[in-house]
Motif scaffolding. Structure first.
Motif, PDB file in Angstrom:
ATOM      1  N   ALA A 167      47.739  33.097   9.168  1.00  0.00           N
ATOM      2  CA  ALA A 167      46.877  32.789   8.028  1.00  0.00           C
ATOM      3  C   ALA A 167      47.229  31.425   7.439  1.00  0.00           C
ATOM      4  N   ALA A 182      44.835  28.147   7.320  1.00  0.00           N
ATOM      5  CA  ALA A 182      44.558  27.452   6.064  1.00  0.00           C
ATOM      6  C   ALA A 182      44.838  25.955   6.207  1.00  0.00           C
ATOM      7  N   ILE A 216      39.426  28.612   6.218  1.00  0.00           N
ATOM      8  CA  ILE A 216      39.733  29.528   5.120  1.00  0.00           C
ATOM      9  C   ILE A 216      39.204  30.932   5.407  1.00  0.00           C
ATOM     10  N   THR A 217      38.080  31.020   6.082  1.00  0.00           N
ATOM     11  CA  THR A 217      37.513  32.334   6.400  1.00  0.00           C
ATOM     12  C   THR A 217      38.483  33.151   7.251  1.00  0.00           C
ATOM     13  N   ARG A 254      41.542  34.161   5.185  1.00  0.00           N
ATOM     14  CA  ARG A 254      41.261  35.285   4.288  1.00  0.00           C
ATOM     15  C   ARG A 254      41.165  36.603   5.064  1.00  0.00           C
ATOM     16  N   LEU A 269      44.642  37.677   5.563  1.00  0.00           N
ATOM     17  CA  LEU A 269      45.200  38.152   4.299  1.00  0.00           C
ATOM     18  C   LEU A 269      44.692  39.558   3.980  1.00  0.00           C
ATOM     19  N   LYS A 270      43.420  39.809   4.284  1.00  0.00           N
ATOM     20  CA  LYS A 270      42.872  41.146   4.065  1.00  0.00           C
ATOM     21  C   LYS A 270      43.611  42.179   4.912  1.00  0.00           C
ATOM     22  N   ARG A 296      47.920  33.709  -0.943  1.00  0.00           N
ATOM     23  CA  ARG A 296      46.718  34.096  -1.696  1.00  0.00           C
ATOM     24  C   ARG A 296      46.284  32.949  -2.625  1.00  0.00           C
ATOM     25  N   ILE A 319      44.817  29.838  -0.629  1.00  0.00           N
ATOM     26  CA  ILE A 319      43.441  29.917  -0.103  1.00  0.00           C
ATOM     27  C   ILE A 319      42.466  30.404  -1.160  1.00  0.00           C
ATOM     28  N   ASN A 320      42.995  30.515  -2.382  1.00  0.00           N
ATOM     29  CA  ASN A 320      42.149  30.909  -3.512  1.00  0.00           C
ATOM     30  C   ASN A 320      41.430  32.221  -3.256  1.00  0.00           C
ATOM     31  N   ALA A 321      42.243  33.175  -2.769  1.00  0.00           N
ATOM     32  CA  ALA A 321      41.668  34.497  -2.471  1.00  0.00           C
ATOM     33  C   ALA A 321      41.841  35.406  -3.683  1.00  0.00           C
TER      34      ALA A 321
END
Length: 319
Positions: free
Chosen positions: A277, A281, A286-287, A290, A293-294, A313, A316-318
């Motif tokens: 991840a 980044a 970013i997709t 994320r 990260l999910k 988090r 990547i502004n999640a």
């Protein structure tokens, strides 16, 4: 044939007649009580005590101690080993066996002292090393005592010398302990020895690669991991480590591929998810970052990894 049958009938008749007699032909005896094994050794000790040969007396106590030991009466075994050693302090086997008894009674300091004395008297006493190693492994699993860890590392080295056919596993285990002691130079030497003894030792190659990586020798680390993965292509941890090295060498595409391979083999590999991840980044994807990260949020994460996840988090502004 009729004569033989007649004789058999006569014999049977005789047996019936004898069985019917009121007085037995032989006086019945009470069943014999088996002599306890220890009784024989008590007699040997008594005989030795009656003589003047101190070494024979020491041997008699040692042998009886072994019987007590086999019967799991460790207290009596220790008492007899004490008597034997008082008469003959050069009995390395008595020290070793008393050490085993102390270990089984959880008197670990006494056990270690006896193993040490047995080895002092007989530096090639393989079994004493092996039993001390077992005890040290047990003790250092829960207590990171540096003195015990160093003794364990030294014993692995001794066993590697005493048992040449087992040099590779003992040197590898020695290297792991030296890593715990933060002695990278000695650990590297131990892994080198393990690999010389068995060039296909995948775990030693992996551990040596980590040491190369720690000191910044990325090419050597990569070479060891490439070899390890040729030998064991399903080693997820080796793919993850190689991904870190390729990232450090400025090859993010290859790093992402290695992290992905690690995750194919082990989908719940949190370190690989974090690393991939973060690399996504860095590349502006970013997709994908994320999505990793999910997946990470669905895992039960070790507390030590939680700060890295939260940093990612934020990065990547999640949500």
């Amino acid at each position: 044939m009729k004569q033989r049958i007649g004789r058999c009938v006569a014999c049977i008749a005789l047996v019936i007649v004898l069985a019917a007699c009121s007085e037995p032909l032989v006086e019945p005896r009470a069943p014999r009580t088996p002599t306890a094994v220890i009784d024989r050794y008590n007699a040997i000790v008594a005989t030795a005590e009656a003589g003047d040969d101190l070494l024979m007396r020491a041997r008699a106590y040692y042998d009886r101690g072994n019987i007590w030991f086999e019967q799991q009466n460790y207290t009596e075994a220790i008492a007899d080993y004490d008597r034997a050693l008082a008469l003959d302090p050069s009995m390395s086997r008595a020290f070793h066996n008393r050490g085993l008894a102390y270990a089984l009674l959880k008197e670990y300091d006494a056990a270690l002292r006896d193993y040490a004395q047995a080895i002092h008297l007989d530096p090639a006493y393989r079994r004493a090393y092996e039993n001390r190693v077992r005890l040290l492994e047990e003790l250092t699993a829960s207590t990171p005592d540096e003195t015990l860890l160093q003794q364990l590392a030294d014993d692995y080295g001794s066993l590697a010398r005493l048992i040449p056919e087992a040099e590779a596993p003992y040197r590898y285990r020695q290297g792991l302990i030296l890593v715990r002691l933060n002695d990278r130079t000695a650990a590297r030497e131990a892994f080198d020895a393990a690999i010389r003894a068995r060039p296909q030792h995948v775990d030693a190659l992996y551990e040596r690669a980590l040491l190369h990586y720690a000191v910044g020798d990325l090419n050597a680390a990569l070479a060891d991991l490439d070899t390890a993965l040729r030998l064991s292509p399903r080693a997820a941890n080796a793919y993850y480590a190689r991904g870190l090295i390729r990232h450090a060498q400025g090859d993010p595409r290859s790093a992402i591929a290695d992290f992905g391979q690690a995750l194919l083999l082990r989908p719940d590999y949190p370190e690989a998810l974090i690393a991939r991840a973060a690399t996504y980044a860095e590349q502006g994807n970013i997709t994908a970052a994320r999505a990793d990260l999910k997946r990470l949020d669905e895992l039960q994460l070790d507390p030590a990894l939680q700060p890295a996840r939260e940093t990612l988090r934020i990065r990547i502004n999640a949500p």
